[in-house]
Write an enzyme that holds these catalytic residues in place. Sequence first.
Site, mmCIF file in Angstrom:
data_model
loop_
_atom_site.group_PDB
_atom_site.id
_atom_site.type_symbol
_atom_site.label_atom_id
_atom_site.label_comp_id
_atom_site.label_asym_id
_atom_site.label_seq_id
_atom_site.Cartn_x
_atom_site.Cartn_y
_atom_site.Cartn_z
ATOM 1 N N VAL A 127 17.025 8.323 -0.686
ATOM 2 C CA VAL A 127 17.809 7.173 -1.148
ATOM 3 C C VAL A 127 18.586 7.530 -2.413
ATOM 4 O O VAL A 127 19.799 7.267 -2.516
ATOM 5 C CB VAL A 127 16.892 5.957 -1.410
ATOM 6 C CG1 VAL A 127 17.653 4.846 -2.138
ATOM 7 C CG2 VAL A 127 16.316 5.429 -0.109
ATOM 8 N N ASP B 17 2.206 -0.795 12.201
ATOM 9 C CA ASP B 17 2.132 -2.081 12.906
ATOM 10 C C ASP B 17 3.354 -2.968 12.705
ATOM 11 O O ASP B 17 3.297 -4.175 12.937
ATOM 12 C CB ASP B 17 0.882 -2.845 12.471
ATOM 13 C CG ASP B 17 0.860 -3.153 10.976
ATOM 14 O OD1 ASP B 17 1.665 -2.555 10.227
ATOM 15 O OD2 ASP B 17 0.037 -3.971 10.553
ATOM 16 N N MET C 231 -9.033 3.421 8.615
ATOM 17 C CA MET C 231 -8.318 2.244 8.136
ATOM 18 C C MET C 231 -7.650 1.506 9.302
ATOM 19 O O MET C 231 -7.310 2.099 10.318
ATOM 20 C CB MET C 231 -7.295 2.628 7.075
ATOM 21 C CG MET C 231 -7.914 2.861 5.712
ATOM 22 S SD MET C 231 -6.678 3.138 4.436
ATOM 23 C CE MET C 231 -7.648 2.771 2.975
ATOM 24 N N ASP D 22 5.537 -5.536 5.870
ATOM 25 C CA ASP D 22 6.137 -6.836 6.154
ATOM 26 C C ASP D 22 6.101 -7.772 4.950
ATOM 27 O O ASP D 22 6.998 -8.596 4.771
ATOM 28 C CB ASP D 22 5.491 -7.496 7.375
ATOM 29 C CG ASP D 22 3.986 -7.649 7.254
ATOM 30 O OD1 ASP D 22 3.423 -7.292 6.207
ATOM 31 O OD2 ASP D 22 3.371 -8.140 8.217
ATOM 32 N N GLU E 203 -11.526 -0.506 10.656
ATOM 33 C CA GLU E 203 -12.255 -1.336 9.690
ATOM 34 C C GLU E 203 -12.210 -2.818 10.037
ATOM 35 O O GLU E 203 -13.098 -3.585 9.654
ATOM 36 C CB GLU E 203 -11.704 -1.119 8.273
ATOM 37 C CG GLU E 203 -10.241 -1.513 8.123
ATOM 38 C CD GLU E 203 -9.696 -1.259 6.726
ATOM 39 O OE1 GLU E 203 -10.382 -1.628 5.752
ATOM 40 O OE2 GLU E 203 -8.592 -0.692 6.617
ATOM 41 N N THR F 197 4.041 2.246 5.757
ATOM 42 C CA THR F 197 2.655 1.803 5.871
ATOM 43 C C THR F 197 1.942 2.711 6.857
ATOM 44 O O THR F 197 2.493 3.038 7.914
ATOM 45 C CB THR F 197 2.538 0.340 6.338
ATOM 46 O OG1 THR F 197 1.171 0.065 6.681
ATOM 47 C CG2 THR F 197 3.402 0.047 7.543
ATOM 48 N N ARG G 46 1.039 -5.241 -6.005
ATOM 49 C CA ARG G 46 1.279 -6.529 -5.361
ATOM 50 C C ARG G 46 1.459 -7.577 -6.461
ATOM 51 O O ARG G 46 0.737 -7.567 -7.440
ATOM 52 C CB ARG G 46 0.119 -6.884 -4.435
ATOM 53 C CG ARG G 46 0.064 -5.989 -3.198
ATOM 54 C CD ARG G 46 -1.107 -6.332 -2.291
ATOM 55 N NE ARG G 46 -1.024 -5.619 -1.020
ATOM 56 C CZ ARG G 46 -1.501 -4.404 -0.810
ATOM 57 N NH1 ARG G 46 -2.105 -3.756 -1.790
ATOM 58 N NH2 ARG G 46 -1.380 -3.827 0.367
ATOM 59 N N GLY H 88 0.822 -1.206 0.000
ATOM 60 C CA GLY H 88 0.000 0.000 0.000
ATOM 61 C C GLY H 88 0.857 1.257 0.000
ATOM 62 O O GLY H 88 1.909 1.301 0.636
ATOM 63 N N ASP I 20 -0.406 1.929 8.733
ATOM 64 C CA ASP I 20 -0.933 1.161 9.867
ATOM 65 C C ASP I 20 -0.043 1.206 11.106
ATOM 66 O O ASP I 20 -0.504 0.902 12.211
ATOM 67 C CB ASP I 20 -1.158 -0.295 9.463
ATOM 68 C CG ASP I 20 -2.323 -0.450 8.507
ATOM 69 O OD1 ASP I 20 -3.266 0.353 8.591
ATOM 70 O OD2 ASP I 20 -2.295 -1.370 7.674
ATOM 71 N N ARG J 16 -7.185 -2.788 9.125
ATOM 72 C CA ARG J 16 -7.793 -4.119 9.015
ATOM 73 C C ARG J 16 -7.307 -5.038 10.126
ATOM 74 O O ARG J 16 -8.068 -5.817 10.684
ATOM 75 C CB ARG J 16 -7.466 -4.715 7.642
ATOM 76 C CG ARG J 16 -8.166 -6.041 7.352
ATOM 77 C CD ARG J 16 -7.816 -6.526 5.960
ATOM 78 N NE ARG J 16 -6.379 -6.674 5.800
ATOM 79 C CZ ARG J 16 -5.708 -6.444 4.664
ATOM 80 N NH1 ARG J 16 -6.347 -6.056 3.585
ATOM 81 N NH2 ARG J 16 -4.396 -6.624 4.610
#
Length: 323
Positions: free
Chosen positions: A23, A130, A170, A103, A223, A126, A72, A11, A128, A172
């Site tokens: 970079v 996480d 968001m 990940d 979500e 990301t 992906r 994502g 998230d 999941r």
Amino acid sequence: MKKLALLTSGGDAPGMNAAIRAVARTALYNGLEIFGIRRGYQGMIDGDIFKMETTSVSNIIQRGGTILKTARSKEFLTLEGREKAYRQLKQHDIDGLVLIGGDGTFKGANVFFKEYSLPAVGIPGTIDNDIAGTDYTLGFDTAVNTAVEAIDKIRDTAEAHDRIFIVEVMGRDAGYIALNSGIACGAEDILVPEQASDINVILERIGNDKRRKKLVNIIVVAEGDDFGGADALRIKIMEHLPELDVRSTILGHIQRGGSPSYFDRVQASRMGYAAVNALVSGQTQVMVGLENQEIIYTSFDHAIKQHAPLDMKMLEMAKILAS
């Protein structure tokens, strides 16, 4: 090491372009050639690889998304797909990779290294937040700020109409955005995947608010919560309390887009710079992270196998402050 390649995968997240810029320019400063790979691992398989110059990353630090695009790739999960990808890299004599993603991106790099011994360093990108091994992932700060701005606006209309609003953000598998945006906006309830949700507890809180004549009620739900999101929870509440005016709003992909915050831009720059320096110094199969505002390196194995745990004490604090 003379030639590096860079890709973004999974994502998109605000701050990816700032990391790409860091970079590319750090590699060029160190006398390395730098190649961009469009569309992640699928672009690697297809040979969508191009040489980058310092001007390739001009005027992108403030842009959301990723100039390298992302995708992906199911093909990369196969031996044949990875063999094609390796052949494409060898055609350009690439001897190191920088990967910006989550990940799943790092899992792919780990498998690739075991098969072809191609060094790689990852940058966590990301919304998230996480991934184990870093306090913050690129895009999280911007996503939370986007959610906070939206929830603040929703509260205005909720107050004008004495409504209950359920706002879905968001997340999941992780409740970081819900937890942090909920606390920042003074939400009356926050529902996250990490903790089971009980409709009876939610109804009791709404009843307590009514008795205290608290007419505005904002519920922030990730979500991936047990109820299945804002719409499902709204229907559940109205089944028990049909007299209430309950509305649901799904913020969706606006949380991924937009200009990155100052924090995401600075940390992306630091991580991009550190990623190239790690490869040059001989490190491989590590992710650049941020811990107590300091750059650290964590093995892909650790980042892949563990998710950063949600601070449940913050969730308890949020309940007390909303009471």
